[in-house]
Design a protein around this motif. Structure first.
Motif, PDB file in Angstrom:
ATOM      1  N   SER A 116     -10.228  -5.190   3.049  1.00 34.82           N
ATOM      2  CA  SER A 116      -9.812  -4.932   4.193  1.00 34.82           C
ATOM      3  C   SER A 116      -8.369  -4.238   4.058  1.00 34.82           C
ATOM      4  N   LEU A 117      -7.487  -4.862   3.558  1.00 31.03           N
ATOM      5  CA  LEU A 117      -6.192  -4.551   3.659  1.00 31.03           C
ATOM      6  C   LEU A 117      -5.764  -3.318   2.561  1.00 31.03           C
ATOM      7  N   ARG A 118      -6.530  -3.391   1.565  1.00 30.06           N
ATOM      8  CA  ARG A 118      -6.638  -2.367   0.393  1.00 30.06           C
ATOM      9  C   ARG A 118      -6.978  -1.166   1.117  1.00 30.06           C
ATOM     10  N   ARG A 119      -8.119  -1.092   1.984  1.00 32.19           N
ATOM     11  CA  ARG A 119      -8.721  -0.145   2.507  1.00 32.19           C
ATOM     12  C   ARG A 119      -7.844   0.568   3.380  1.00 32.19           C
ATOM     13  N   VAL A 120      -7.061   0.040   4.207  1.00 33.73           N
ATOM     14  CA  VAL A 120      -6.086   0.628   5.150  1.00 33.73           C
ATOM     15  C   VAL A 120      -5.037   1.505   4.391  1.00 33.73           C
ATOM     16  N   VAL A 121      -4.823   0.979   3.304  1.00 29.20           N
ATOM     17  CA  VAL A 121      -3.798   1.669   2.301  1.00 29.20           C
ATOM     18  C   VAL A 121      -4.382   3.072   1.608  1.00 29.20           C
ATOM     19  N   LEU A 122      -5.617   2.813   1.121  1.00 23.89           N
ATOM     20  CA  LEU A 122      -6.535   3.471   0.574  1.00 23.89           C
ATOM     21  C   LEU A 122      -6.884   4.831   1.387  1.00 23.89           C
ATOM     22  N   MET A 123      -7.215   4.358   2.764  1.00 25.86           N
ATOM     23  CA  MET A 123      -7.701   5.612   3.701  1.00 25.86           C
ATOM     24  C   MET A 123      -6.549   6.582   3.895  1.00 25.86           C
ATOM     25  N   LYS A 124      -5.158   6.092   3.901  1.00 31.39           N
ATOM     26  CA  LYS A 124      -4.003   6.661   4.307  1.00 31.39           C
ATOM     27  C   LYS A 124      -4.167   7.307   6.054  1.00 31.39           C
ATOM     28  N   SER A 125      -4.616   6.422   6.782  1.00 26.46           N
ATOM     29  CA  SER A 125      -4.555   6.502   8.211  1.00 26.46           C
ATOM     30  C   SER A 125      -3.304   6.599   8.856  1.00 26.46           C
ATOM     31  N   ARG A 126      -3.454   7.201  10.008  1.00 25.12           N
ATOM     32  CA  ARG A 126      -1.997   7.279  10.922  1.00 25.12           C
ATOM     33  C   ARG A 126      -1.522   5.771  11.026  1.00 25.12           C
ATOM     34  N   SER A 127      -2.383   4.879  11.088  1.00 27.58           N
ATOM     35  CA  SER A 127      -2.059   3.444  11.251  1.00 27.58           C
ATOM     36  C   SER A 127      -1.524   2.721  10.101  1.00 27.58           C
ATOM     37  N   ALA A 128      -1.681   3.265   9.075  1.00 28.01           N
ATOM     38  CA  ALA A 128      -1.326   2.523   7.607  1.00 28.01           C
ATOM     39  C   ALA A 128      -0.182   2.160   7.503  1.00 28.01           C
ATOM     40  N   ILE A 130       1.959   0.547   9.103  1.00 24.39           N
ATOM     41  CA  ILE A 130       2.260  -0.712   9.399  1.00 24.39           C
ATOM     42  C   ILE A 130       2.243  -1.780   8.469  1.00 24.39           C
ATOM     43  N   ILE A 131       1.307  -1.493   7.428  1.00 22.34           N
ATOM     44  CA  ILE A 131       0.860  -2.107   5.927  1.00 22.34           C
ATOM     45  C   ILE A 131       1.790  -1.524   4.920  1.00 22.34           C
ATOM     46  N   THR A 132       1.583  -0.205   4.765  1.00 19.25           N
ATOM     47  CA  THR A 132       2.309   0.249   3.609  1.00 19.25           C
ATOM     48  C   THR A 132       3.780   0.412   3.731  1.00 19.25           C
ATOM     49  N   GLN A 133       4.498   0.207   4.782  1.00 21.83           N
ATOM     50  CA  GLN A 133       5.850  -0.149   4.639  1.00 21.83           C
ATOM     51  C   GLN A 133       6.338  -1.069   3.807  1.00 21.83           C
ATOM     52  N   PHE A 134       5.553  -2.041   3.416  1.00 24.97           N
ATOM     53  CA  PHE A 134       5.599  -3.193   2.379  1.00 24.97           C
ATOM     54  C   PHE A 134       5.920  -2.805   1.080  1.00 24.97           C
ATOM     55  N   GLY A 135       5.822  -1.398   0.745  1.00 25.45           N
ATOM     56  CA  GLY A 135       5.618  -0.832  -0.554  1.00 25.45           C
ATOM     57  C   GLY A 135       4.258  -0.791  -1.279  1.00 25.45           C
ATOM     58  N   PHE A 136       3.148  -0.753  -0.523  1.00 25.54           N
ATOM     59  CA  PHE A 136       1.828  -0.656  -0.764  1.00 25.54           C
ATOM     60  C   PHE A 136       1.467   0.626  -1.021  1.00 25.54           C
ATOM     61  N   SER A 137       0.972   1.105  -1.968  1.00 25.40           N
ATOM     62  CA  SER A 137       0.490   2.481  -2.217  1.00 25.40           C
ATOM     63  C   SER A 137      -0.819   2.664  -2.868  1.00 25.40           C
ATOM     64  N   PRO A 138      -1.538   3.601  -2.785  1.00 24.89           N
ATOM     65  CA  PRO A 138      -2.929   3.665  -3.557  1.00 24.89           C
ATOM     66  C   PRO A 138      -2.908   3.534  -4.963  1.00 24.89           C
ATOM     67  N   GLU A 139      -1.664   3.717  -5.665  1.00 21.93           N
ATOM     68  CA  GLU A 139      -1.613   3.479  -7.036  1.00 21.93           C
ATOM     69  C   GLU A 139      -1.211   1.875  -7.583  1.00 21.93           C
ATOM     70  N   ASN A 140      -0.806   0.956  -6.381  1.00 21.73           N
ATOM     71  CA  ASN A 140      -0.485  -0.370  -6.776  1.00 21.73           C
ATOM     72  C   ASN A 140      -1.149  -1.192  -6.062  1.00 21.73           C
ATOM     73  N   VAL A 141      -1.921  -1.122  -4.965  1.00 24.76           N
ATOM     74  CA  VAL A 141      -2.395  -1.841  -4.217  1.00 24.76           C
ATOM     75  C   VAL A 141      -3.372  -2.881  -4.722  1.00 24.76           C
ATOM     76  N   LYS A 142      -3.869  -2.420  -5.867  1.00 29.02           N
ATOM     77  CA  LYS A 142      -4.823  -3.449  -6.496  1.00 29.02           C
ATOM     78  C   LYS A 142      -4.279  -4.434  -7.234  1.00 29.02           C
TER      79      LYS A 142
END
Length: 530
Positions: A116-128, A130-142
């Motif tokens: 679920s949390l990876r999904r937010v990052v990978l979808m790159k939605s307009r709400s992402a 909130i989660i990606t500000q911690f440094g998560f990206s499609p490249e490093n989220v796994k």
């Protein structure tokens, strides 16, 4: 079993009854809510953001952790039973609640949280953000969000932050955990099940599931028969679009609805003393403001922006229009949050505004296109501000649109001024500081905030806001937000006006309603009608 787009005959009867003008009383097993939901474009928890959508999503999906509504400083477990943080504040380990189950009957596991949390990052939605500000990206989220086993989730963030900040972000609507087995079955062309979840289906662990959504008309939720907590007090929640205050008042008086979320001050006064009707108030973090697009040749001048801040009759609007539903508030952090300050330096002063406009080299009338939602209280606010600004030769061309157009214009910055609101996504000052003060160059994930959206370079305030969220000492952090706010109020192109005093009308038989401090936290699952 997956939650399918199926509406039982009884639910159809409820929807038909709700649309009938002859209906005199709501069903005993159904909570009927009137609200403005014409702005909702998705109910997928990974991308939902509009107020009505978040309200519904919050009843369907659950996060790892949440907070006590009465005391937001207290973090409580939901799908996570416990958690620990590493000494450097960058690695968090969550142990899942073994009792939790999805509506399908599947157990909620750390693998579901990971997905679920990876999904937010990978979808790159307009709400992402909130989660990606911690440094998560499609490249490093796994590597950054990973389940060690069914019971253990490890989250590694890219920097050191105040621990409560991560917990608050995980408690937000994008932190809602989905049933990964069910959603994966409905993935199409790598969309992570978005098309399936967006409009017609749900896959959560919360007290309700989605039965039907008719855009701009209604959202019907039904009781989750596999809910792992205490069963909701009603079988269904029916949220119908009706944004007119007078119409909501009439429906409430007749017994056609149980809760009216958009009643204005005059109609509250008319409800006083009516049998079978009561009101409920609560602290709200919502701020009403005007965003000034500095791409406009006039609004690019700081003296013009300052002048406009002196052309609002703040006290007059609170007294004559809000009548107890708003209070003057001119800073980015809402009262009740860490670091909030009582700083309201602006009052209506037409002479001072004219002098500032002259200093800016502006003479004659200037015209500014102002986008306004065609719902209360926005029209009343806009007309009041339009009248006082006209006294200094500032003409606001009010462009009144529906909720979806209102948000589209705002997101595309296709306007001079936007009159709207900001409801924090979580009860931490950074929710607002990130939005209004941080430019994308300073955001860890490079996400765009409102400063960028309105074309403003926040300068040192941007890095100061990021320093404040990284501060581990709460006392120091509080002082940093206090200083930041005052400078921001004085220099930014955001004309803060009011903080909402939350107030809803409801039938007296409604018990157990919880009003949240953020717009995602109204809670219907404990409601009964007795």
């Amino acid at each position: 079993m997956p939650v399918l787009n199926y509406v039982a005959p009884a639910a159809i009867a409820v929807m038909l009854a709700m649309s009938s003008p002859a209906w005199a009383e709501t069903p005993a097993n159904t909570l009927v809510v009137a609200d403005a939901i014409d702005d909702v474009i998705s109910l997928d928890p990974a991308e939902v953001s509009e107020q009505g959508g978040v309200l519904a999503s919050n009843q369907i999906y659950q996060p790892l952790v949440s907070f006590n509504v009465e005391d937001p400083s207290k973090i409580v477990g939901v799908l996570a039973e416990s958690w620990t943080a590493s000494p450097d504040g960058r690695t968090y380990t969550f142990t899942m609640n073994p009792k939790a189950k999805f509506a399908s009957g599947n157990s909620v596991t750390a693998y579901d949280a990971e997905y679920s949390l990876r999904r937010v990052v990978l979808m790159k939605s307009r709400s992402a953000f909130i989660i990606t500000q911690f440094g998560f990206s499609p490249e490093n989220v796994k590597d950054s969000i990973a389940a060690k086993d069914q019971n253990t989730l490890v989250i590694k963030i890219g920097d050191t932050y105040a621990p409560s900040f991560l917990f608050y972000c995980l408690s937000s609507y994008v932190g809602g955990i989905v049933d990964s087995k069910i959603v994966k079955e409905h993935e199409v062309n790598g969309d992570y099940g978005n098309a399936w979840l967006k409009t017609a289906n749900s896959a959560g662990s919360g007290p309700f599931t989605l039965a039907k959504w008719e855009p701009k008309r209604s959202i019907l939720l039904k009781r989750n028969q596999n809910y792992w907590g205490e069963a909701p007090g009603v079988e269904r929640v029916f949220i119908q679009h009706n944004a007119e205050s007078a119409a909501q008042r009439l429906l409430l008086e007749k017994g056609d609805i149980d809760i009216a979320n958009k009643i204005g001050p005059d109609d509250f006064a008319a409800l006083a003393g009516k049998p079978g009707i009561t009101t409920m108030t609560g602290r709200s973090g919502t701020i009403y403001y005007m965003g000034l697009n500095v791409r406009n040749q006039y609004l690019a001048k700081p003296k013009v922006v300052e002048a406009l801040k002196h052309l609002v009759d703040y006290d007059g609007i609170v007294g004559a229009i809000s009548k107890g539903t708003m209070e003057v508030h001119q800073t980015l952090v809402p009262a009740g949050f860490l670091g909030a300050v009582d700083y309201n330096p602006y009052k209506l002063d037409v002479a001072k505004a004219k002098a500032l406009l002259a200093e800016a080299g502006v003479s004659g009338e200037i015209s500014l296109d102002t986008v306004v939602w065609n719902n209360p209280p926005y029209m009343d606010l806009a007309q009041a501000v339009q009248a006082t600004m006209a006294q200094a030769g500032v003409k606001l061309n009010l462009q009144v649109v529906d909720g979806q157009q209102w948000l589209d214009r705002y997101r595309n910055h296709n306007l001079d001024i936007w009159l709207g609101l900001w409801g924090p996504d979580y009860p931490d000052p950074h929710s607002n500081a990130k939005a209004f003060a941080v430019n994308k160059k300073d955001a860890p994930d490079g996400s765009e905030g409102l400063a960028d959206r309105f074309g403003w370079n926040a300068g040192d305030l941007s890095s100061q806001a990021m320093a404040a969220v990284r501060e581990q000492d709460t006392t120091k952090r509080k002082a940093m937000y206090e200083a930041l706010q005052k400078a921001h109020t004085d220099t930014s192109p955001f004309l803060y006006m009011f903080q909402q005093v939350r107030k809803v009308g409801m039938r007296s038989k409604v018990k157990g309603l919880v009003l949240g401090m953020t717009f995602s936290d109204d809670r219907y699952w404990a409601v009964t009608k007795k």
